[in-house]
Design a protein around this motif. Structure first.
Motif, PDB file in Angstrom:
ATOM      1  N   THR A 249       0.822  -1.211   0.000  1.00  7.45           N
ATOM      2  CA  THR A 249       0.000   0.000   0.000  1.00  7.45           C
ATOM      3  C   THR A 249       0.854   1.258   0.000  1.00  7.45           C
ATOM      4  O   THR A 249       0.315   2.355   0.067  1.00  7.45           O
ATOM      5  CB  THR A 249      -0.909   0.025   1.241  1.00  7.45           C
ATOM      6  N   MET A 250       2.159   1.099  -0.045  1.00  2.26           N
ATOM      7  CA  MET A 250       3.070   2.238   0.023  1.00  2.26           C
ATOM      8  C   MET A 250       4.263   2.003  -0.899  1.00  2.26           C
ATOM      9  O   MET A 250       4.431   0.916  -1.427  1.00  2.26           O
ATOM     10  CB  MET A 250       3.587   2.413   1.457  1.00  2.26           C
ATOM     11  N   CYS A 251       5.082   3.045  -1.015  1.00  2.68           N
ATOM     12  CA  CYS A 251       6.345   2.952  -1.742  1.00  2.68           C
ATOM     13  C   CYS A 251       7.486   3.056  -0.733  1.00  2.68           C
ATOM     14  O   CYS A 251       7.328   3.678   0.321  1.00  2.68           O
ATOM     15  CB  CYS A 251       6.479   4.093  -2.746  1.00  2.68           C
ATOM     16  N   ARG A 252       8.603   2.457  -1.074  1.00  3.24           N
ATOM     17  CA  ARG A 252       9.758   2.491  -0.172  1.00  3.24           C
ATOM     18  C   ARG A 252      11.018   2.781  -0.958  1.00  3.24           C
ATOM     19  O   ARG A 252      11.215   2.318  -2.072  1.00  3.24           O
ATOM     20  CB  ARG A 252       9.894   1.152   0.539  1.00  3.24           C
ATOM     21  N   LYS A 253      11.877   3.567  -0.324  1.00  4.08           N
ATOM     22  CA  LYS A 253      13.222   3.810  -0.848  1.00  4.08           C
ATOM     23  C   LYS A 253      14.181   3.467   0.290  1.00  4.08           C
ATOM     24  O   LYS A 253      14.031   3.945   1.413  1.00  4.08           O
ATOM     25  CB  LYS A 253      13.395   5.267  -1.244  1.00  4.08           C
ATOM     26  N   ILE A 254      15.136   2.624   0.001  1.00  5.17           N
ATOM     27  CA  ILE A 254      16.145   2.249   0.992  1.00  5.17           C
ATOM     28  C   ILE A 254      17.497   2.732   0.480  1.00  5.17           C
ATOM     29  O   ILE A 254      17.871   2.474  -0.669  1.00  5.17           O
ATOM     30  CB  ILE A 254      16.187   0.729   1.216  1.00  5.17           C
ATOM     31  N   ARG A 255      18.197   3.441   1.339  1.00  4.12           N
ATOM     32  CA  ARG A 255      19.564   3.893   1.039  1.00  4.12           C
ATOM     33  C   ARG A 255      20.459   3.137   2.009  1.00  4.12           C
ATOM     34  O   ARG A 255      20.256   3.187   3.219  1.00  4.12           O
ATOM     35  CB  ARG A 255      19.662   5.399   1.255  1.00  4.12           C
ATOM     36  N   GLN A 256      21.420   2.413   1.473  1.00  5.88           N
ATOM     37  CA  GLN A 256      22.233   1.508   2.289  1.00  5.88           C
ATOM     38  C   GLN A 256      23.718   1.737   2.005  1.00  5.88           C
ATOM     39  O   GLN A 256      24.122   1.802   0.853  1.00  5.88           O
ATOM     40  CB  GLN A 256      21.826   0.077   1.921  1.00  5.88           C
ATOM     41  N   LYS A 257      24.481   1.850   3.069  1.00  8.05           N
ATOM     42  CA  LYS A 257      25.929   1.979   2.923  1.00  8.05           C
ATOM     43  C   LYS A 257      26.563   0.736   3.538  1.00  8.05           C
ATOM     44  O   LYS A 257      26.423   0.480   4.732  1.00  8.05           O
ATOM     45  CB  LYS A 257      26.439   3.228   3.635  1.00  8.05           C
ATOM     46  N   VAL A 258      27.238  -0.023   2.706  1.00  6.18           N
ATOM     47  CA  VAL A 258      27.893  -1.245   3.161  1.00  6.18           C
ATOM     48  C   VAL A 258      29.365  -1.151   2.769  1.00  6.18           C
ATOM     49  O   VAL A 258      29.679  -1.049   1.586  1.00  6.18           O
ATOM     50  CB  VAL A 258      27.251  -2.503   2.539  1.00  6.18           C
ATOM     51  N   HIS A 259      30.229  -1.148   3.769  1.00  7.49           N
ATOM     52  CA  HIS A 259      31.670  -1.049   3.556  1.00  7.49           C
ATOM     53  C   HIS A 259      32.028   0.144   2.663  1.00  7.49           C
ATOM     54  O   HIS A 259      32.828   0.019   1.733  1.00  7.49           O
ATOM     55  CB  HIS A 259      32.234  -2.344   2.985  1.00  7.49           C
ATOM     56  N   GLY A 260      31.392   1.284   2.920  1.00  5.99           N
ATOM     57  CA  GLY A 260      31.702   2.513   2.213  1.00  5.99           C
ATOM     58  C   GLY A 260      31.032   2.683   0.865  1.00  5.99           C
ATOM     59  O   GLY A 260      31.203   3.701   0.212  1.00  5.99           O
ATOM     60  N   GLU A 261      30.265   1.714   0.408  1.00  8.51           N
ATOM     61  CA  GLU A 261      29.600   1.794  -0.895  1.00  8.51           C
ATOM     62  C   GLU A 261      28.097   2.013  -0.699  1.00  8.51           C
ATOM     63  O   GLU A 261      27.442   1.277   0.034  1.00  8.51           O
ATOM     64  CB  GLU A 261      29.818   0.496  -1.683  1.00  8.51           C
ATOM     65  N   TRP A 262      27.537   3.042  -1.372  1.00  3.61           N
ATOM     66  CA  TRP A 262      26.116   3.348  -1.282  1.00  3.61           C
ATOM     67  C   TRP A 262      25.333   2.524  -2.292  1.00  3.61           C
ATOM     68  O   TRP A 262      25.714   2.389  -3.450  1.00  3.61           O
ATOM     69  CB  TRP A 262      25.861   4.827  -1.529  1.00  3.61           C
ATOM     70  N   ARG A 263      24.188   1.984  -1.834  1.00  5.81           N
ATOM     71  CA  ARG A 263      23.253   1.250  -2.688  1.00  5.81           C
ATOM     72  C   ARG A 263      21.860   1.813  -2.448  1.00  5.81           C
ATOM     73  O   ARG A 263      21.524   2.206  -1.337  1.00  5.81           O
ATOM     74  CB  ARG A 263      23.257  -0.241  -2.353  1.00  5.81           C
ATOM     75  N   TYR A 264      21.036   1.803  -3.487  1.00  2.00           N
ATOM     76  CA  TYR A 264      19.670   2.315  -3.396  1.00  2.00           C
ATOM     77  C   TYR A 264      18.705   1.249  -3.891  1.00  2.00           C
ATOM     78  O   TYR A 264      18.969   0.592  -4.900  1.00  2.00           O
ATOM     79  CB  TYR A 264      19.510   3.578  -4.238  1.00  2.00           C
TER      80      TYR A 264
END
Length: 151
Positions: free
Chosen positions: A66-81
């Motif tokens: 029922t919603m939208c999600r955005k996840i911003r993740q930093k793992v070992h210095g690298e950003w992922r979306y």
């Protein structure tokens, strides 16, 4: 046209409009597969996903997104979306979509969860404009119902 036929037609049209209103559309992508999914977000080559059509998850039987999600993740210095339809949670923090939930973990891991349901494509980076087609169809539907009920 009889009054009963008018009421049935109006009810059918109203149900179609309500169905559209409850189905949110979200961007669905991963920056590790598509660099345009990151920030700044470039949706020029992405198709928006109708969350009503999203598959039921095996571990969440009967729960629909029922919603939208955005996840911003930093793992070992690298950003992922990650952008997708959201099955659980609440929009923003205490209902305010301007704020995201942040988590940190061991081994230099950082995560930010942003959840929204205010409009289609709200898990993008910039404000989305209403589609001219959707505005015209909505106006036409309301006009048609009004015309039929006046007869």
């Amino acid at each position: 046209m009889k009054t009963m036929e008018k009421c049935v037609l109006a009810a059918v049209l109203l149900c179609c409009v309500l169905q559209t209103a409850y189905a949110i559309k979200c961007w669905d992508c991963r920056s590790d597969n598509d660099p345009k999914c990151g920030d700044p977000f470039d949706n020029s080559t992405l198709a928006i996903t109708d969350c009503h059509q999203a598959p039921e998850l095996e571990h969440l039987k009967g729960v629909r997104p029922t919603m939208c999600r955005k996840i911003r993740q930093k793992v070992h210095g690298e950003w992922r979306y990650f952008r997708s339809c959201a099955y659980m949670g609440e929009p923003g923090i205490e209902g305010d979509e301007r704020f995201c939930l942040m988590r940190t973990g061991s081994y230099n891991i950082f995560m930010e969860y942003c959840t929204c349901n205010s409009k289609d494509g709200c898990n993008g980076a910039a404000l989305q404009k209403s589609s001219l087609l959707s505005v015209c169809l909505g106006t036409l539907s309301v006009g048609l119902v009004t015309l039929i009920l006046r007869q």
